[in-house]
Enzyme design. Sequence first.
Site, PDB file in Angstrom:
ATOM      1  N   GLU A  93     -10.427   7.182   4.274  1.00 52.56           N
ATOM      2  CA  GLU A  93      -9.386   6.613   5.146  1.00 52.56           C
ATOM      3  C   GLU A  93      -9.451   7.183   6.559  1.00 52.56           C
ATOM      4  OE1 GLU A  93      -5.638   5.536   3.284  1.00 52.56           O
ATOM      5  OE2 GLU A  93      -6.387   6.170   1.345  1.00 52.56           O
TER       6      GLU A  93
ATOM      7  N   ASP B 220       0.847  -1.174   0.000  1.00 50.68           N
ATOM      8  CA  ASP B 220       0.000   0.000   0.000  1.00 50.68           C
ATOM      9  C   ASP B 220       0.897   1.243   0.000  1.00 50.68           C
ATOM     10  OD1 ASP B 220      -2.199   1.646   0.018  1.00 50.68           O
ATOM     11  OD2 ASP B 220      -3.205   0.653   1.673  1.00 50.68           O
TER      12      ASP B 220
HETATM   13  C1  BGC Z   1      -5.163   3.026   0.256  1.00 51.05           C
HETATM   14  C2  BGC Z   1      -5.463   1.992  -0.789  1.00 51.05           C
HETATM   15  C3  BGC Z   1      -5.393   2.600  -2.163  1.00 51.05           C
HETATM   16  C4  BGC Z   1      -4.044   3.250  -2.362  1.00 51.05           C
HETATM   17  C5  BGC Z   1      -3.896   3.921  -3.704  1.00 51.05           C
HETATM   18  C6  BGC Z   1      -3.898   3.778  -0.044  1.00 51.05           C
HETATM   19  O1  BGC Z   1      -3.754   4.851   0.824  1.00 51.05           O
HETATM   20  O2  BGC Z   1      -5.055   2.420   1.511  1.00 51.05           O
HETATM   21  O3  BGC Z   1      -6.716   1.425  -0.551  1.00 51.05           O
HETATM   22  O4  BGC Z   1      -5.644   1.646  -3.128  1.00 51.05           O
HETATM   23  O5  BGC Z   1      -3.820   4.209  -1.369  1.00 51.05           O
HETATM   24  O6  BGC Z   1      -4.645   5.077  -3.778  1.00 51.05           O
HETATM   25  C1  BGC Z   2      -4.187   7.879  -0.642  1.00 49.92           C
HETATM   26  C2  BGC Z   2      -3.716   8.272  -1.975  1.00 49.92           C
HETATM   27  C3  BGC Z   2      -3.852   9.760  -1.930  1.00 49.92           C
HETATM   28  C4  BGC Z   2      -2.895  10.296  -0.890  1.00 49.92           C
HETATM   29  C5  BGC Z   2      -3.024  11.755  -0.709  1.00 49.92           C
HETATM   30  C6  BGC Z   2      -3.104   8.268   0.322  1.00 49.92           C
HETATM   31  O1  BGC Z   2      -3.272   7.760   1.587  1.00 49.92           O
HETATM   32  O2  BGC Z   2      -4.531   6.554  -0.631  1.00 49.92           O
HETATM   33  O3  BGC Z   2      -4.342   7.658  -3.017  1.00 49.92           O
HETATM   34  O4  BGC Z   2      -3.633  10.368  -3.143  1.00 49.92           O
HETATM   35  O5  BGC Z   2      -3.020   9.652   0.357  1.00 49.92           O
HETATM   36  O6  BGC Z   2      -1.928  12.243   0.001  1.00 49.92           O
END
Ligand code: BGC
Ligand code: BGC
Length: 862
Positions: free
Chosen positions: A527, A327
């Site tokens: 998130e 991730d």
């Molecule tokens: C998330 C994932 C996601 C990835 C790409 C991560 O922060 O936990 O679920 O697929 O970012 O955006």
């Molecule tokens: C997300 C990404 C996002 C980023 C933003 C990550 O945790 O999953 O996809 O673009 O945070 O900073």
Amino acid sequence: MTEASPSRSLPRCAAALLLGAVALAAGATDLPGTAHPRDWPALAPAIPPDPKVEAFVDALLRSMTLEEKIGQLIQADIASVTPDDLATYRLGSILAGGNAAPGGDVRVPAARWLDLTDAFFRASLANPPPAHRAIPILFGIDAVHGHARIPGATVFPHNVGLGAAHDPALIERVGRATAEEVAATGIDWTFAPTVAVVRDPRWGRSYESYSEDPALVAAYARAMVTGLQGRVGTPDFMSAGHTLASVKHFVGDGGTRDGRDQFDNRTDERTLREVHAAGYPAALGAGALIVMASYNGWQGTKLHANRSLLTGVLKERWSFPGFIVGDWNAQEEIPGCTKSDCVATLEAGLDMYMAPDSWKRLYANLLAAARAGRVAAPRVDDAVRRILRVKALAGLFDRPPPKERPETSDATRIGSAAHRAIAREAVRESLVLLKNNGHLLPLEAAQRILVAGSGADDIGMQCGGWTIDWQGDHNHNSDFPGGTSIYAGIRAAVEAAGGSVELSQDGSYHERPAAAIVVFGERPYAEFEGDRETLEFAAGDVRHLQLIKRLHTAGIPVVSVFLSGRPLWVNRELNASDAFVAAWLPGTEGGGIADLLFKARGAAPAADFRGRLAFSWPATAMPVTFAPDGSVRGAVFPRGYGLTLAASTTVAALPEDPHVPADRRARNTLFAAGHVTAPWSIYVADRSGEVRLTMQTQDSPERALRATLAGGAVRADWSGAAAGEFRIGGRAADDSRLAAEMALVLRYRVGERPTQPVSLGLRCEAPYGAPPPPGMTAVRAWRKCGVPAGATLDLTAQFKAAAPGRWLTLEVPFVCFTRNGADLSNVNAPLALETAGRFSVSIASARIARPAATESCPGEAR
Ligand code: BGC
Ligand code: BGC
């Protein structure tokens, strides 16, 4: 295929050696977070090894240089990589992160996305290396509820709503339609489905989960993977118009402590296996070829470093032939690692690093490690082989560049009428009727209807997070061409029947309506920004409750339509409403709601409610609990509940005390009772970056400081190696609590006095879409809340004078910052402590309160 044997690679850094020694002494099973693969049911591969594919991959692998192999292991984000970079760095994959988009503009149309994917694909094929054919790049995106990052796409209900439909066949059609829209932009991979089994909906990602019920999650995992990829074992599999799925987040993401995102899951192994892992065997059985490792820990060890689960269970016990992707920079949370330097995750079994902005340095460091033998060559080969195998099985080597593919030729596939019809059907099936006293529903359409509430005409709110951008909290109806708000759907239904509709957010009306529909709920989040302390909806914000009560008092029957990413405690709103519909996050097809609310005069209703709760609805503001046998305690409406229009159930008045425990009650805390208050997070930062504290302890990337949760407090220890910042922060919001007349109140204890100046201050974030102020780069200026020197106070004297070991209170009125010109409208960290020297301080509580003495500022304004 050579599988790494569990004992093959010895841990290398000193800490790991130490752990290794302990393991030898105590028996490996005693290490925290070590699973026992033999207790997990063995699986046969859904895609049996194909000798032709294996021979192709082996030949390719043999002719690759080490540089090319390391490149395949890395995925970079479009915000930090260009097609030109691929000439030098032959990367395996590209992603578009939640806030990334062509040219950095998340509102560009689909055609610009196709330009971008086409450019990357062509770049990966250009100038093939002399020894072998070019390896096409794999492009991935979070199409987690439809291709929802793209304006004009069909946005389906988030998983929490789909779960209530209890209809795997529908889920397969949703997957198929999503894949078609993704494929229409030349993208070959979506980071879906999430198969988390959520046991504490305080978790901000609950809406990405289908259910708290492992059996339903398993059935849906199978259906969604089949819909996205096509039917495994048939020519349909990965044929044009399909897209690779990835199942996430392996494993235990839905079971972290207090529902905190990325924290530790402390369940026993049986619960991990039978509850949290339930979706994986089903998804693998449907031919899933990619699994995303999870940020969370299990029993103290982060999944990204958990060899027993990644390699022992997933790859060996379950014969998983595909690859494990990490991730977003999750490697930086592993002890001894930074985001650009980490072999521990590779050794644990991770195959591809999601290294959005860190890819270039990670590439250099991995290459150096491989050259020096600090990472075993067979492990590198195994990872590359898996990635190439997936590319081969997905037909990538035979696919022309995106613009030459038939599936991209017709842009009208994106948001097509056929896809929208599926989404609208999904909305209808997901609605759960919680209450319908006196048979208020269905309403006769040919009447005067009032539509009220902040969610009535807001497609962005209907869609929630992962929509247009990551948080999805800055969207307007104009960002959804072809989409329908709930109000627009109601108006269409009512006017078609000869009735009339008045829209009024605050519920005031010109002409008395026959009935009112009040649409309200959660604002979008994604998130950890969506984590919460309790399940009490809108604690302290009673606008909608008052609105419903006002209408009720006026004798107007009220239907509440509740938008939320999870079940929330809404007993007061339920009591005040005559009918109550849980609508979850329905997406762009708001018309699906009107479909179930109305009927024609004298006729039977055209459709009925079929949705049933896939999550227990809590009786108090605290989550329900699960007994080992799966039975649930603490629900007001059990899982499976859902009324039909014919039901004559009357919901009696519900208790209006949320029963919030004392340690969750304080609303204006940043840290108290041993935990950082959701949705705030603790960060440790130095010049190399910042990391969130999600376990007992976390170092900043260069180890300038370490934060440790201990004894009900959080301790920050600065090593003196470099400047470091301890911060409590989160998503910037226009937060009325951060007003000039308030103060930050700290209960603290100095452990070691500072050897260099210490500052305490605020940090801010640029207002969404704001241009940089003249003469400053946006990031720096905003971080300092608009004051060139920063909104900080020098607290060196305070901390030097403090007797080590004594608990003290410090009060910092915000006026100390505004007096120097600080702008409090976009604070994203109300507490930031910074020093370059050695220093140790523990914080037992951090609160925002009215100051006792408004005029006095500690330290010197700088
Ligand atoms: C998330 C994932 C996601 C990835 C790409 C991560 O922060 O936990 O679920 O697929 O970012 O955006
Ligand atoms: C997300 C990404 C996002 C980023 C933003 C990550 O945790 O999953 O996809 O673009 O945070 O900073």
